[in-house]
Design a protein around this motif. Structure first.
Motif, PDB file in Angstrom:
ATOM      1  N   GLU A  78      -9.519   2.816   0.327  1.00  0.00           N
ATOM      2  CA  GLU A  78      -9.701   4.272   0.331  1.00  0.00           C
ATOM      3  C   GLU A  78      -9.337   4.895   1.675  1.00  0.00           C
ATOM      4  OE1 GLU A  78     -11.705   2.935  -3.173  1.00  0.00           O
ATOM      5  OE2 GLU A  78     -11.687   2.197  -1.112  1.00  0.00           O
ATOM      6  N   HIS A  79      -9.614   4.209   2.775  1.00  0.00           N
ATOM      7  CA  HIS A  79      -9.311   4.779   4.091  1.00  0.00           C
ATOM      8  C   HIS A  79      -7.842   5.179   4.185  1.00  0.00           C
ATOM      9  CE1 HIS A  79     -13.255   3.545   5.214  1.00  0.00           C
ATOM     10  NE2 HIS A  79     -12.978   2.252   5.298  1.00  0.00           N
ATOM     11  N   PHE A  80      -6.966   4.413   3.524  1.00  0.00           N
ATOM     12  CA  PHE A  80      -5.531   4.665   3.603  1.00  0.00           C
ATOM     13  C   PHE A  80      -5.073   5.625   2.509  1.00  0.00           C
ATOM     14  CE2 PHE A  80      -6.778   0.431   4.975  1.00  0.00           C
ATOM     15  CZ  PHE A  80      -6.550   0.576   6.336  1.00  0.00           C
ATOM     16  N   ARG A  81      -5.761   5.595   1.368  1.00  0.00           N
ATOM     17  CA  ARG A  81      -5.417   6.553   0.309  1.00  0.00           C
ATOM     18  C   ARG A  81      -5.741   7.982   0.731  1.00  0.00           C
ATOM     19  NH1 ARG A  81      -8.377   8.208  -3.899  1.00  0.00           N
ATOM     20  NH2 ARG A  81      -9.779   6.418  -3.878  1.00  0.00           N
ATOM     21  N   TYR A  82      -6.802   8.159   1.519  1.00  0.00           N
ATOM     22  CA  TYR A  82      -7.141   9.497   1.993  1.00  0.00           C
ATOM     23  C   TYR A  82      -6.056  10.063   2.908  1.00  0.00           C
ATOM     24  CZ  TYR A  82     -11.872   8.329   0.347  1.00  0.00           C
ATOM     25  OH  TYR A  82     -12.955   7.958  -0.419  1.00  0.00           O
ATOM     26  N   MET A  83      -5.181   9.194   3.431  1.00  0.00           N
ATOM     27  CA  MET A  83      -4.068   9.649   4.273  1.00  0.00           C
ATOM     28  C   MET A  83      -2.831   9.985   3.444  1.00  0.00           C
ATOM     29  SD  MET A  83      -4.280   6.749   7.267  1.00  0.00           S
ATOM     30  CE  MET A  83      -5.862   6.106   7.835  1.00  0.00           C
ATOM     31  N   SER A  84      -2.908   9.823   2.130  1.00  0.00           N
ATOM     32  CA  SER A  84      -1.761  10.063   1.262  1.00  0.00           C
ATOM     33  C   SER A  84      -1.526  11.560   1.062  1.00  0.00           C
ATOM     34  CB  SER A  84      -1.989   9.399  -0.093  1.00  0.00           C
ATOM     35  OG  SER A  84      -0.994   9.774  -1.020  1.00  0.00           O
ATOM     36  N   HIS A  85      -0.262  11.948   1.025  1.00  0.00           N
ATOM     37  CA  HIS A  85       0.090  13.349   0.767  1.00  0.00           C
ATOM     38  C   HIS A  85       0.119  13.655  -0.729  1.00  0.00           C
ATOM     39  CE1 HIS A  85       0.966  13.988   4.954  1.00  0.00           C
ATOM     40  NE2 HIS A  85       1.902  13.054   4.965  1.00  0.00           N
ATOM     41  N   THR A  86       0.125  12.619  -1.551  1.00  0.00           N
ATOM     42  CA  THR A  86       0.274  12.826  -2.993  1.00  0.00           C
ATOM     43  C   THR A  86      -0.929  12.387  -3.817  1.00  0.00           C
ATOM     44  OG1 THR A  86       1.369  10.669  -3.180  1.00  0.00           O
ATOM     45  CG2 THR A  86       2.783  12.600  -2.869  1.00  0.00           C
ATOM     46  N   GLY A  94       2.649   4.735   1.633  1.00  0.00           N
ATOM     47  CA  GLY A  94       3.841   5.552   1.394  1.00  0.00           C
ATOM     48  C   GLY A  94       4.282   6.480   2.507  1.00  0.00           C
ATOM     49  N   ASN A  95       3.477   6.662   3.561  1.00  0.00           N
ATOM     50  CA  ASN A  95       3.923   7.550   4.637  1.00  0.00           C
ATOM     51  C   ASN A  95       3.685   6.903   6.008  1.00  0.00           C
ATOM     52  OD1 ASN A  95       1.217   8.182   5.601  1.00  0.00           O
ATOM     53  ND2 ASN A  95       1.003   9.599   3.871  1.00  0.00           N
ATOM     54  N   ASP A  96       4.202   7.557   7.044  1.00  0.00           N
ATOM     55  CA  ASP A  96       4.142   7.001   8.400  1.00  0.00           C
ATOM     56  C   ASP A  96       2.706   6.859   8.902  1.00  0.00           C
ATOM     57  OD1 ASP A  96       6.876   6.883   8.416  1.00  0.00           O
ATOM     58  OD2 ASP A  96       7.162   8.742   9.525  1.00  0.00           O
ATOM     59  N   LEU A  97       1.837   7.791   8.508  1.00  0.00           N
ATOM     60  CA  LEU A  97       0.444   7.727   8.949  1.00  0.00           C
ATOM     61  C   LEU A  97      -0.203   6.440   8.438  1.00  0.00           C
ATOM     62  CD1 LEU A  97      -0.732  11.389   8.152  1.00  0.00           C
ATOM     63  CD2 LEU A  97       0.258  10.532  10.281  1.00  0.00           C
ATOM     64  N   GLN A  98      -0.046   6.188   7.154  1.00  0.00           N
ATOM     65  CA  GLN A  98      -0.653   5.004   6.544  1.00  0.00           C
ATOM     66  C   GLN A  98      -0.093   3.719   7.141  1.00  0.00           C
ATOM     67  OE1 GLN A  98       0.652   6.427   2.705  1.00  0.00           O
ATOM     68  NE2 GLN A  98      -1.454   6.560   1.962  1.00  0.00           N
ATOM     69  N   GLN A  99       1.215   3.680   7.317  1.00  0.00           N
ATOM     70  CA  GLN A  99       1.839   2.468   7.842  1.00  0.00           C
ATOM     71  C   GLN A  99       1.398   2.187   9.276  1.00  0.00           C
ATOM     72  OE1 GLN A  99       6.087   2.748   7.156  1.00  0.00           O
ATOM     73  NE2 GLN A  99       5.752   3.295   5.014  1.00  0.00           N
ATOM     74  N   GLU A 100       1.277   3.242  10.083  1.00  0.00           N
ATOM     75  CA  GLU A 100       0.830   3.031  11.458  1.00  0.00           C
ATOM     76  C   GLU A 100      -0.596   2.486  11.491  1.00  0.00           C
ATOM     77  OE1 GLU A 100       0.135   5.361  15.717  1.00  0.00           O
ATOM     78  OE2 GLU A 100       1.199   6.377  14.086  1.00  0.00           O
ATOM     79  N   ALA A 101      -1.477   3.073  10.675  1.00  0.00           N
ATOM     80  CA  ALA A 101      -2.873   2.624  10.632  1.00  0.00           C
ATOM     81  C   ALA A 101      -2.963   1.170  10.167  1.00  0.00           C
ATOM     82  CB  ALA A 101      -3.682   3.531   9.715  1.00  0.00           C
ATOM     83  N   LEU A 102      -2.240   0.840   9.098  1.00  0.00           N
ATOM     84  CA  LEU A 102      -2.296  -0.516   8.556  1.00  0.00           C
ATOM     85  C   LEU A 102      -1.705  -1.544   9.511  1.00  0.00           C
ATOM     86  CD1 LEU A 102      -1.372   0.388   4.890  1.00  0.00           C
ATOM     87  CD2 LEU A 102      -3.383  -0.946   5.546  1.00  0.00           C
ATOM     88  N   ASN A 103      -0.588  -1.201  10.126  1.00  0.00           N
ATOM     89  CA  ASN A 103       0.040  -2.146  11.054  1.00  0.00           C
ATOM     90  C   ASN A 103      -0.840  -2.421  12.264  1.00  0.00           C
ATOM     91  OD1 ASN A 103       2.321  -2.503   9.457  1.00  0.00           O
ATOM     92  ND2 ASN A 103       3.425  -0.812  10.405  1.00  0.00           N
ATOM     93  N   LYS A 104      -1.477  -1.376  12.786  1.00  0.00           N
ATOM     94  CA  LYS A 104      -2.367  -1.570  13.939  1.00  0.00           C
ATOM     95  C   LYS A 104      -3.591  -2.391  13.550  1.00  0.00           C
ATOM     96  CE  LYS A 104      -1.219   2.381  16.905  1.00  0.00           C
ATOM     97  NZ  LYS A 104      -0.794   1.528  18.030  1.00  0.00           N
ATOM     98  N   SER A 114      -1.567   2.201  -9.662  1.00  0.00           N
ATOM     99  CA  SER A 114      -1.540   3.570  -9.160  1.00  0.00           C
ATOM    100  C   SER A 114      -0.254   4.299  -9.526  1.00  0.00           C
ATOM    101  CB  SER A 114      -1.696   3.576  -7.638  1.00  0.00           C
ATOM    102  OG  SER A 114      -1.546   4.873  -7.123  1.00  0.00           O
ATOM    103  N   GLY A 115      -0.411   5.502 -10.102  1.00  0.00           N
ATOM    104  CA  GLY A 115       0.717   6.402 -10.325  1.00  0.00           C
ATOM    105  C   GLY A 115       1.705   5.924 -11.369  1.00  0.00           C
ATOM    106  N   GLU A 116       2.774   6.711 -11.519  1.00  0.00           N
ATOM    107  CA  GLU A 116       3.814   6.392 -12.482  1.00  0.00           C
ATOM    108  C   GLU A 116       4.633   5.185 -12.041  1.00  0.00           C
ATOM    109  OE1 GLU A 116       4.587   7.779 -15.456  1.00  0.00           O
ATOM    110  OE2 GLU A 116       2.787   9.022 -15.329  1.00  0.00           O
ATOM    111  N   ALA A 117       4.883   5.089 -10.733  1.00  0.00           N
ATOM    112  CA  ALA A 117       5.747   4.018 -10.219  1.00  0.00           C
ATOM    113  C   ALA A 117       5.038   2.671 -10.175  1.00  0.00           C
ATOM    114  CB  ALA A 117       6.251   4.379  -8.828  1.00  0.00           C
TER     115      ALA A 117
END
Length: 432
Positions: free
Chosen positions: A347-355, A310-320, A299-302
């Motif tokens: 995909e559930h977590f990618r949809y939470m991505s800002h980028t 990559g963001n707080d929303l995704q991390q909270e969902a995944l950790n829970k 995924s992506g250049e990096a």
């Protein structure tokens, strides 16, 4: 002689329906069946069926010299079985040719390899069994979801018995090295790594119909000339893409199917050979090792995991979600176990991505997060009803260990019973 390794990915998640806060505790069905059916039927008709017909024709016309591999997630296989069984039938016909390899991957196309190794192993085993039951072939090479890889993940894969793994071309990992060689794990030399050639893969899947591209139009002979111009000692060219590149991303009117029909024969005329991933790692030696201390993806250049984490929303969902892995591993409730799988799809977590929320049916990442967390709240309530959070993790782990030991003891006793029955049967036959 140059070797071309073609691989196609098919994955479709189960789309979540609009799930409100007031549905928590009331509605335990989370999926939008109409959207799932519409999507898989569209893909079957526009891409999967005509693509499989094209591949079958190429194999037939080349007397089996054309070869390619597929990685089809467990969730995609389920949807195809239910809504487009003719696609499964066409894959079974391809399997019979002996020119196709099916790869293993986590059943739910999940991030389990990053968050819980035991769950990762369980899903890979579950997926391998599904592939073998459908197509009669046990996978011997593994492709992780989103081509996620690290040294640690590679070690887990090798312990599962796989000696071939597919990874992406990441410049910060390869450095001056070319992707057109086979590499080995840094401390497990028997685990061979195939590296996707980013340019040649994207030339077909993304740039083929781009009229502003300096190389437009892309023809089969032009493409083969590019491959032939590579240094002589670069023996393997890995061209991997999503199967939707044929008929969806590059629609039929662009000539993509005609390109695919012509490409293999131009390559063979130039003495190039098509190989399966597991064949490539047996036939070619590793040119060196690759060390990947932090997970990479395609995924992506990096080439990192920021698309999903990559963001707080995704991390909270995944950790829970992954915080209840131990509890879920003790559950025998089939609907709950199925939801556990389906809620892990990337995909559930990618949809939470800002980028990078490509393909999202939500108006914003925050809306995707709220909808997922409402579903997750109901799911966690159901898990808690069976194994309350009041039970400490140490106590839970001890209980889990006891259950596992009991299962092993039962398996051992069953094996002994089979042996004794076999001996008794032989004795009776001898007496008779």
């Amino acid at each position: 002689m140059k070797n071309i390794c073609l691989y196609f990915q098919i994955h479709q998640p189960y789309s979540l329906k609009r799930y409100r806060f007031f549905d928590i505790g009331q509605d335990h069905y989370y999926y939008d069946d109409f959207q799932v059916e519409d999507k898989i039927r569209m893909l079957a008709e526009k891409s999967y069926l005509p693509s499989n017909a094209t591949i079958a024709e190429i194999i037939r016309n080349s007397n089996g010299h054309f070869r390619c591999a597929y990685s089809i997630s467990g969730t995609a296989l389920e949807q195809l079985e239910q809504y487009a069984p003719e696609v499964i039938d066409s894959f079974k016909e391809l399997a019979k040719t002996g020119a196709v390899e099916f790869l293993a991957e986590p059943y739910a196309h999940s991030l389990a390899s990053v968050y819980n190794t035991d769950e990762f192993v369980r899903q890979v085993q579950m997926h391998a069994e599904k592939i073998e039951s459908l197509f009669g072939k046990k996978p011997t090479a593994l492709r992780n979801a989103e081509l996620i890889y690290s040294d640690e993940i590679g070690e887990a894969v090798y312990k599962m018995g796989y000696k071939t793994m597919l990874i992406d071309e990441a410049r910060h990992i390869l450095g001056w090295k070319s992707p057109n060689y086979i590499y080995a794990h840094p401390y497990i030399p028997k685990l061979k790594l195939l590296v996707r050639n980013l340019k040649f893969s994207d030339d077909i899947s993304f740039r083929f119909s781009n009229k502003t591209w300096s190389e437009f139009p892309l023809t089969a002979d032009k493409f083969v000339n590019w491959l032939e111009s590579l240094p002589e000692d670069e023996k393997i060219i890995n061209i991997w893409m999503g199967y939707e590149a044929f008929g969806v991303f590059q629609q039929q009117e662009t000539g993509i199917f005609n390109f695919m029909k012509a490409f293999p024969f131009h390559a063979m005329e130039h003495q190039m050979k098509f190989v399966l991933p597991s064949e490539a790692t047996k036939q070619l030696d590793a040119a060196g090792t690759l060390s990947v201390t932090h997970p990479i993806s395609w995924s992506g250049e990096a080439k990192d995991l920021s698309c999903w984490t990559g963001n707080d929303l995704q991390q909270e969902a995944l950790n829970k979600l992954y915080a209840v892995t131990e509890r879920v591993s003790m559950v025998t409730d089939k609907p709950l176990l199925r939801d556990w799988l389906l809620l892990q799809s990337t995909e559930h977590f990618r949809y939470m991505s800002h980028t990078d929320s490509f393909g999202s049916y939500y108006e914003s990442p925050y809306e995707a997060f709220i909808n997922y967390m409402n579903v997750l709240a109901d799911f966690l309530e159901r898990v808690d009803a069976q194994y309350p959070t009041s039970i400490e993790n140490e106590e839970l782990n001890a209980l889990l260990k006891t259950i596992n030991n009991q299962e092993k003891e039962i398996e051992k006793l069953e094996a002994e019973v089979k042996k004794l029955r076999a001996r008794k049967s032989k004795a009776n036959d001898a007496h008779a």
